[in-house]
Write a protein that holds these residues in place. Structure first.
Motif, PDB file in Angstrom:
ATOM      1  N   UNK A  72       0.840  -1.201   0.000  1.00  0.00           N
ATOM      2  CA  UNK A  72       0.000   0.000   0.000  1.00  0.00           C
ATOM      3  C   UNK A  72       0.874   1.250   0.000  1.00  0.00           C
ATOM      4  N   UNK A  73       1.925   1.246   0.835  1.00  0.00           N
ATOM      5  CA  UNK A  73       2.839   2.386   0.878  1.00  0.00           C
ATOM      6  C   UNK A  73       3.558   2.597  -0.442  1.00  0.00           C
ATOM      7  N   UNK A  74       3.983   1.501  -1.058  1.00  0.00           N
ATOM      8  CA  UNK A  74       4.666   1.580  -2.346  1.00  0.00           C
ATOM      9  C   UNK A  74       3.743   2.142  -3.422  1.00  0.00           C
ATOM     10  N   UNK A  75       2.548   1.601  -3.506  1.00  0.00           N
ATOM     11  CA  UNK A  75       1.596   2.041  -4.536  1.00  0.00           C
ATOM     12  C   UNK A  75       1.225   3.509  -4.381  1.00  0.00           C
ATOM     13  N   UNK A  76       0.832   3.879  -3.172  1.00  0.00           N
ATOM     14  CA  UNK A  76       0.403   5.260  -2.968  1.00  0.00           C
ATOM     15  C   UNK A  76       1.580   6.228  -2.985  1.00  0.00           C
ATOM     16  N   UNK A  77       2.756   5.753  -2.570  1.00  0.00           N
ATOM     17  CA  UNK A  77       3.945   6.595  -2.664  1.00  0.00           C
ATOM     18  C   UNK A  77       4.281   6.927  -4.105  1.00  0.00           C
ATOM     19  N   UNK A  78       4.186   5.929  -4.977  1.00  0.00           N
ATOM     20  CA  UNK A  78       4.453   6.170  -6.400  1.00  0.00           C
ATOM     21  C   UNK A  78       3.411   7.108  -7.010  1.00  0.00           C
ATOM     22  N   UNK A  82       4.054  10.846  -8.479  1.00  0.00           N
ATOM     23  CA  UNK A  82       3.577  11.261  -9.794  1.00  0.00           C
ATOM     24  C   UNK A  82       2.766  12.546  -9.736  1.00  0.00           C
ATOM     25  N   UNK A  83       2.090  12.781  -8.629  1.00  0.00           N
ATOM     26  CA  UNK A  83       1.284  13.995  -8.474  1.00  0.00           C
ATOM     27  C   UNK A  83       2.124  15.203  -8.079  1.00  0.00           C
ATOM     28  N   UNK A  84       3.240  14.964  -7.414  1.00  0.00           N
ATOM     29  CA  UNK A  84       4.053  16.083  -6.912  1.00  0.00           C
ATOM     30  C   UNK A  84       5.436  16.032  -7.558  1.00  0.00           C
ATOM     31  N   UNK A  85       6.412  15.643  -6.800  1.00  0.00           N
ATOM     32  CA  UNK A  85       7.781  15.532  -7.311  1.00  0.00           C
ATOM     33  C   UNK A  85       8.353  14.208  -6.834  1.00  0.00           C
ATOM     34  N   UNK A  90       8.238  10.076  -1.875  1.00  0.00           N
ATOM     35  CA  UNK A  90       7.336   9.784  -0.760  1.00  0.00           C
ATOM     36  C   UNK A  90       7.289   8.284  -0.488  1.00  0.00           C
ATOM     37  N   UNK A  91       7.730   7.515  -1.457  1.00  0.00           N
ATOM     38  CA  UNK A  91       7.585   6.058  -1.405  1.00  0.00           C
ATOM     39  C   UNK A  91       8.308   5.438  -0.216  1.00  0.00           C
ATOM     40  N   UNK A  92       9.536   5.840   0.036  1.00  0.00           N
ATOM     41  CA  UNK A  92      10.302   5.240   1.136  1.00  0.00           C
ATOM     42  C   UNK A  92       9.605   5.418   2.478  1.00  0.00           C
TER      43      UNK A  92
END
Length: 193
Positions: A72-78, A82-85, A90-92
């Motif tokens: 979940x963290x990986x998916x939403x982090x990616x 993609x939405x920001x920078x 944010x993924x880590x």
């Protein structure tokens, strides 16, 4: 009357239940992603808003395995990258949040009440912001003093706001997921007989 018919449809049709569960889960993710860049009145502190994506990952990971929390963290982090920078990523931080939150599930003193969820969200917001500050420190774009002074403000502001808003996301989602799980168990018991 409508609720009863919807309940009966979900109870009798496992495929519809799966679709409804996926739709509710996806809609909640989209809502949190859309809320992330917004700064509504009363929802910011010193220009910092709640970390809605982190709140969703905490809500998801509380009752799941560390692998599910990490995914979940990986998916939403990616998606958030993609939405920001993508630097710092944010993924880590979000993967770490998913893993640590799922790990807390095994602790006896962690319950699923308002205070526990708020405390978990507070701690995880500090963790995520610290991971971001470490990435800034490694990149060397700014001085360490500037990074870590600013980190304190961001981490505290994000942690306070995220902990206050976490129950708003957690309790409706948790109620829905428990309802779906109950229907799944009823279906399994029905076919065991």
């Amino acid at each position: 009357m409508r609720n009863e018919s919807f309940h009966n449809m979900l109870q009798s049709r496992p495929a519809l239940r799966l679709v409804a569960n996926c739709a509710v889960t996806a809609a909640s993710v989209i809502l949190c992603l859309l809320l992330s860049p917004t700064r509504l009145p009363g929802m910011e502190l010193a220009g910092i808003g709640p970390n809605w994506v982190l709140i969703w990952i905490v809500a998801w990971s509380v009752k799941r395995t560390m692998l599910q929390g990490a995914l979940a963290g990986l998916s939403l982090g990616l998606i958030q990258d993609g939405m920001t920078a993508d630097h710092p990523t944010h993924t880590l931080g979000l993967v770490l949040v998913g893993i640590l939150t799922a790990r807390l599930r095994k602790e006896r003193y962690v319950r699923e009440d308002f205070i526990s969820i708020a405390l978990i969200a507070f701690a995880m917001a500090v963790v995520a912001e610290t991971v971001t500050a470490i990435q800034y420190s490694i990149s060397g774009d700014r001085s360490l003093v500037e990074i870590w002074n600013y980190h304190q403000l961001i981490a505290l502001g994000s942690a306070v706001l995220s902990s206050l808003w976490a129950p708003v996301i957690y309790f409706p989602l948790n109620h829905w997921w428990q309802y779906i799980q109950m229907l799944d168990q009823q279906t399994q018991e029905k076919y065991k007989l």
